[in-house]
Design a protein around this motif. Structure first.
Motif, short mmCIF file in Angstrom:
data_model
loop_
_atom_site.label_atom_id
_atom_site.label_comp_id
_atom_site.label_asym_id
_atom_site.label_seq_id
_atom_site.Cartn_x
_atom_site.Cartn_y
_atom_site.Cartn_z
N LEU A 252 -4.56 15.67 -12.35
CA LEU A 252 -3.38 14.94 -11.89
C LEU A 252 -2.97 15.37 -10.39
O LEU A 252 -2.41 14.62 -9.71
CB LEU A 252 -2.32 15.07 -12.89
N ALA A 253 -3.00 16.53 -10.21
CA ALA A 253 -2.42 17.01 -8.68
C ALA A 253 -3.43 16.37 -7.65
O ALA A 253 -2.92 15.88 -6.74
CB ALA A 253 -2.59 18.70 -8.88
N ALA A 254 -4.67 16.37 -8.03
CA ALA A 254 -5.64 15.92 -6.94
C ALA A 254 -5.33 14.34 -6.95
O ALA A 254 -5.35 13.88 -5.63
CB ALA A 254 -7.11 15.86 -7.28
N ARG A 255 -5.25 13.50 -7.67
CA ARG A 255 -4.68 11.99 -7.81
C ARG A 255 -3.42 11.85 -6.90
O ARG A 255 -3.43 11.19 -6.19
CB ARG A 255 -4.50 11.55 -9.03
N ALA A 256 -2.53 12.80 -7.11
CA ALA A 256 -1.18 12.87 -6.50
C ALA A 256 -1.29 13.21 -4.97
O ALA A 256 -0.82 12.75 -4.27
CB ALA A 256 -0.17 13.78 -7.14
N PHE A 257 -2.20 14.03 -4.79
CA PHE A 257 -2.41 14.45 -3.37
C PHE A 257 -2.72 13.51 -2.42
O PHE A 257 -2.66 13.47 -1.23
CB PHE A 257 -3.41 15.75 -3.38
N LEU A 258 -3.70 12.78 -2.91
CA LEU A 258 -4.38 11.59 -2.22
C LEU A 258 -3.61 10.18 -2.33
O LEU A 258 -4.17 9.20 -1.37
CB LEU A 258 -5.83 11.42 -2.76
N HIS A 259 -2.64 10.23 -3.19
CA HIS A 259 -1.85 8.90 -3.15
C HIS A 259 -0.79 8.62 -1.88
O HIS A 259 -0.13 9.60 -1.72
CB HIS A 259 -1.16 9.14 -4.32
N VAL A 260 -1.10 7.68 -1.25
CA VAL A 260 -0.13 7.31 0.04
C VAL A 260 0.99 6.69 -0.45
O VAL A 260 2.16 7.12 0.10
CB VAL A 260 -0.99 6.44 0.70
N GLY A 261 1.04 6.11 -1.30
CA GLY A 261 2.12 5.12 -1.79
C GLY A 261 2.34 3.92 -1.21
O GLY A 261 1.31 3.30 -0.28
N ARG A 262 3.66 3.29 -1.25
CA ARG A 262 3.72 1.68 -0.86
C ARG A 262 3.66 1.91 0.71
O ARG A 262 4.43 2.94 1.38
CB ARG A 262 5.19 1.18 -1.26
N PRO A 263 3.14 1.17 1.47
CA PRO A 263 2.96 1.02 2.97
C PRO A 263 4.47 0.79 3.49
O PRO A 263 5.42 0.22 3.08
CB PRO A 263 2.10 -0.13 3.51
N ALA A 264 4.84 1.75 4.46
CA ALA A 264 6.17 1.67 4.98
C ALA A 264 6.41 0.23 6.12
O ALA A 264 5.21 -0.41 6.42
CB ALA A 264 6.14 2.88 6.07
N PRO A 265 7.30 -0.31 5.82
CA PRO A 265 7.85 -1.44 6.83
C PRO A 265 7.98 -1.23 8.11
O PRO A 265 8.28 -0.02 8.30
CB PRO A 265 8.81 -2.11 5.86
N VAL A 266 7.87 -2.38 8.87
CA VAL A 266 8.16 -2.16 10.07
C VAL A 266 9.83 -2.10 10.44
O VAL A 266 10.57 -2.88 9.74
CB VAL A 266 7.68 -3.45 11.26
N ARG A 267 10.30 -1.07 10.93
CA ARG A 267 11.67 -0.66 11.30
C ARG A 267 12.19 -2.18 12.19
O ARG A 267 11.53 -2.46 13.02
CB ARG A 267 12.15 0.63 11.74
N VAL A 268 13.49 -2.28 11.74
CA VAL A 268 14.09 -3.31 12.65
C VAL A 268 13.95 -2.86 14.03
O VAL A 268 13.67 -3.76 14.95
CB VAL A 268 15.61 -3.60 12.32
#
Length: 285
Positions: free
Chosen positions: A26-42
């Protein structure tokens, strides 16, 4: 402490003692998880929309590339950090092109407008090498932030042509990111080596991710060549990557390194600070 982080630490603490195989998986999976792409800031959107865009492919995933400024001007490569994107360099792009240089950047895999689900420093080095091959000459400099600074530094150390490197909120060695993550989630220290093997197995389909490949990403044990003039900039209050990382880099580069410290900018605001931008552009030019 954030109640969510306390809960995560509690779970990994218990699992680490009662089900170590599950805990490390579980730790390895979380370590490589990037998450939702950041949007372009205004604030960065005008620069983002002005870019000349391109695409390259790595491992079946499309990687978005960007360029700004005179196509015939010397080029500066920008490498963004974790859970960020190329547009985060919006203020720096303006400063670089205003100094008569061209800016080149990319959204790392699983970031920004690029595809994929996993980002590794190995992947960044490959992308940097391919962008370098497309250039008519050496880079006028390489500027990077956070996680991107480690990949950029290793790429330059291993032969990407650039005599100027600027790292903002830099990481000195990949093992630091592992240590930080293990400590943050509360995984028992005794499972540290097992955790490393677990995340390496998750990358087994990547031919570049050979056992021990992470040790290549260490700018302390294997520093930059002395011909490369390095500038590191780091805020003393950075809560994500401690300023001590850049201090270690300076210690490993006594003849070709310089460290500038700031106060009150943290990990991200430092990218848009006028004084920081001026120091970076001065270093490049």
């Amino acid at each position: 402490m954030d109640p969510r982080l306390a809960a995560v630490r509690g779970v990994f603490g218990v699992l680490g003692r009662t089900a170590p195989a599950l805990a490390t998986a579980l730790a390895a999976r979380a370590f490589l998880h990037v998450g939702r792409p950041a949007p372009v800031r205004v604030a960065d959107r005008p620069v983002h929309e002005e870019a000349r865009r391109g695409v390259l492919t790595r491992g079946g995933d499309e990687v978005a590339t960007y360029a700004w400024g005179d196509p015939d001007a010397p080029a500066v490569l920008l490498v963004h950090g974790w859970q960020s994107r190329a547009s985060a360099f919006g203020s720096l792009v303006t400063a670089v092109t205003g100094a008569g240089l061209r800016a080149v950047a990319y959204d790392a895999p699983a970031h920004g407008d690029s595809g994929g689900h996993v980002r590794t420093a190995l992947g960044d080095v490959e992308i940097i090498s391919r962008l370098t091959d497309a250039e008519p000459g050496p880079w006028a400099g390489v500027v990077s932030h956070s996680f991107g600074s480690l990949a950029a530094g290793v790429a330059v150390r291993d032969g990407v042509p650039a005599d100027r490197l600027a790292g903002i909120a830099s990481i000195a060695a990949f093992r630091f990111t592992e240590d930080l993550f293990v400590r943050e989630i509360g995984l028992p220290r005794a499972l540290r080596a097992r955790f490393t093997r677990a995340w390496e197995r998750r990358l087994q389909d990547d031919p570049a991710a050979t056992p021990g490949a992470a040790d290549r990403f260490d700018l302390l044990a294997r520093p930059l060549p002395e011909r490369v003039r390095a500038l590191w900039l780091h805020d003393v209050g950075d809560r994500m990557v401690p300023q001590s990382q850049s201090a270690l880099l300076l210690g490993a580069h006594p003849h070709n390194g310089e460290l500038v410290t700031t106060t009150g900018l943290g990990h991200s605001k430092i990218l848009g600070d006028a004084a920081v931008l001026t120091r970076v552009v001065d270093h490049l030019t």
